[in-house]
Design an enzyme around this catalytic site. Structure first.
Site, mmCIF file in Angstrom:
data_model
loop_
_atom_site.group_PDB
_atom_site.id
_atom_site.type_symbol
_atom_site.label_atom_id
_atom_site.label_comp_id
_atom_site.label_asym_id
_atom_site.label_seq_id
_atom_site.Cartn_x
_atom_site.Cartn_y
_atom_site.Cartn_z
ATOM 1 C CG ASN A 195 -1.748 1.549 1.037
ATOM 2 O OD1 ASN A 195 -1.720 2.252 0.968
ATOM 3 N ND2 ASN A 195 -3.059 0.321 1.534
ATOM 4 C CG HIS A 232 -8.240 3.278 1.522
ATOM 5 N ND1 HIS A 232 -8.544 2.626 2.441
ATOM 6 C CD2 HIS A 232 -9.522 3.851 1.076
ATOM 7 C CE1 HIS A 232 -9.487 2.581 2.967
ATOM 8 N NE2 HIS A 232 -10.082 3.282 1.901
ATOM 9 C CD GLU A 248 -7.412 -0.953 0.891
ATOM 10 O OE1 GLU A 248 -6.966 -1.989 0.985
ATOM 11 O OE2 GLU A 248 -6.563 -0.402 2.123
ATOM 12 C CB THR A 255 -6.203 4.291 9.723
ATOM 13 O OG1 THR A 255 -6.001 3.219 9.247
ATOM 14 C CG2 THR A 255 -6.075 4.202 11.302
ATOM 15 C CG HIS A 295 -5.385 -1.881 10.242
ATOM 16 N ND1 HIS A 295 -5.729 -1.029 8.865
ATOM 17 C CD2 HIS A 295 -5.217 -1.665 11.085
ATOM 18 C CE1 HIS A 295 -5.704 0.154 10.313
ATOM 19 N NE2 HIS A 295 -5.118 -0.403 10.813
ATOM 20 C CG HIS A 354 1.975 3.425 9.013
ATOM 21 N ND1 HIS A 354 1.495 4.131 9.050
ATOM 22 C CD2 HIS A 354 1.967 2.965 10.180
ATOM 23 C CE1 HIS A 354 1.984 5.514 10.047
ATOM 24 N NE2 HIS A 354 2.488 4.167 10.949
#
Length: 237
Positions: A7, A43, A70, A100, A190, A214
């Protein structure tokens, strides 16, 4: 091997903090693919505070691996995905002002809505995945929406693992087993990190793909992006 989709939202956040085009989101995506990652995830949110809708369009021209978009399927998002035609769309129930993602879908309460959206994307030839908590009822509900895959929301696992509680993996094991029985593909994401991804990958069966952003970008500040991608790929073998 479980696929790694990176991501790149945080790359866009850094770019947006100064204006201009440094770092270049498209170049970073290409580099990540060259380093061995099997996918790129974005995202885009309505306020475009990190990935912009135009980024999602531009990335389609350069991403050669799996491309996953997403987000919350509001009308603007649905239109974007149908225009871009990514490999996969992951539906996430985050509010417009969410910092988030913080929960999976209630696949019972929102089942009719999810069925409609999923059907729209599948008719366009786009693989669908929906963000869900490791709850047996939610997994069963997901199976009734017609989705191709689920993405297990792994924050609870990551938080518990950091405190030494490895038993937090158990709901994810059971959820993955049930999802597989229903014929659903299994993704996860996540707060997964170099610290906890190996244990998760080893214990959760049928895991096709993880989406990590992240933590991966933060770890890269110290270890370098190319090194970190390689480290994740090693742990996902």
């Amino acid at each position: 091997m479980t696929k790694l989709s990176v991501n790149i939202n945080k790359i866009a956040t850094l770019r947006n903090s100064r204006g201009g085009n440094v770092p270049n989101v498209l170049k970073v995506a290409q580099d990540i693919e060259e380093f061995g990652a099997q996918g790129i995830t974005v995202h885009p949110r309505p306020d475009e505070r990190h990935i912009r809708y135009q980024d999602a369009r531009d990335l389609k021209k350069v991403v050669t691996t799996e491309y996953n978009i997403e987000g919350n399927p509001i009308e603007k998002f649905i239109d974007l995905v149908l225009e871009v035609q990514p490999t996969q769309v992951t539906l996430v129930p985050d509010s417009i002002d969410a910092i988030t993602s913080n929960a999976g879908w209630d696949t019972v309460k929102h089942q009719d809505f999810l069925k409609e959206v999923i059907d729209t994307f599948q008719k366009a030839g786009i693989r669908t995945s929906i963000f869900v908590d490791p709850d047996i009822k939610m997994i069963q509900g997901a199976s009734e929406t017609g989705t191709d895959r689920i993405e297990l929301y792994t924050e609870s696992y990551a938080a518990a693992f950091a405190k030494g509680n490895h038993k937090a993996i158990q709901p994810f094991i059971e959820a993955a087993k049930m999802a597989n029985e229903f014929g659903l593909g299994i993704n996860a994401g996540h707060d997964l990190s170099l610290e906890n991804i190996g244990y998760f990958r080893t214990h959760v069966p049928h895991l096709l793909e993880v989406s990590i952003g992240h933590a991966l970008i933060c770890e890269s500040l110290y270890l370098g992006l190319e090194n970190v991608v390689a480290m994740y790929l090693h742990k996902l073998q």
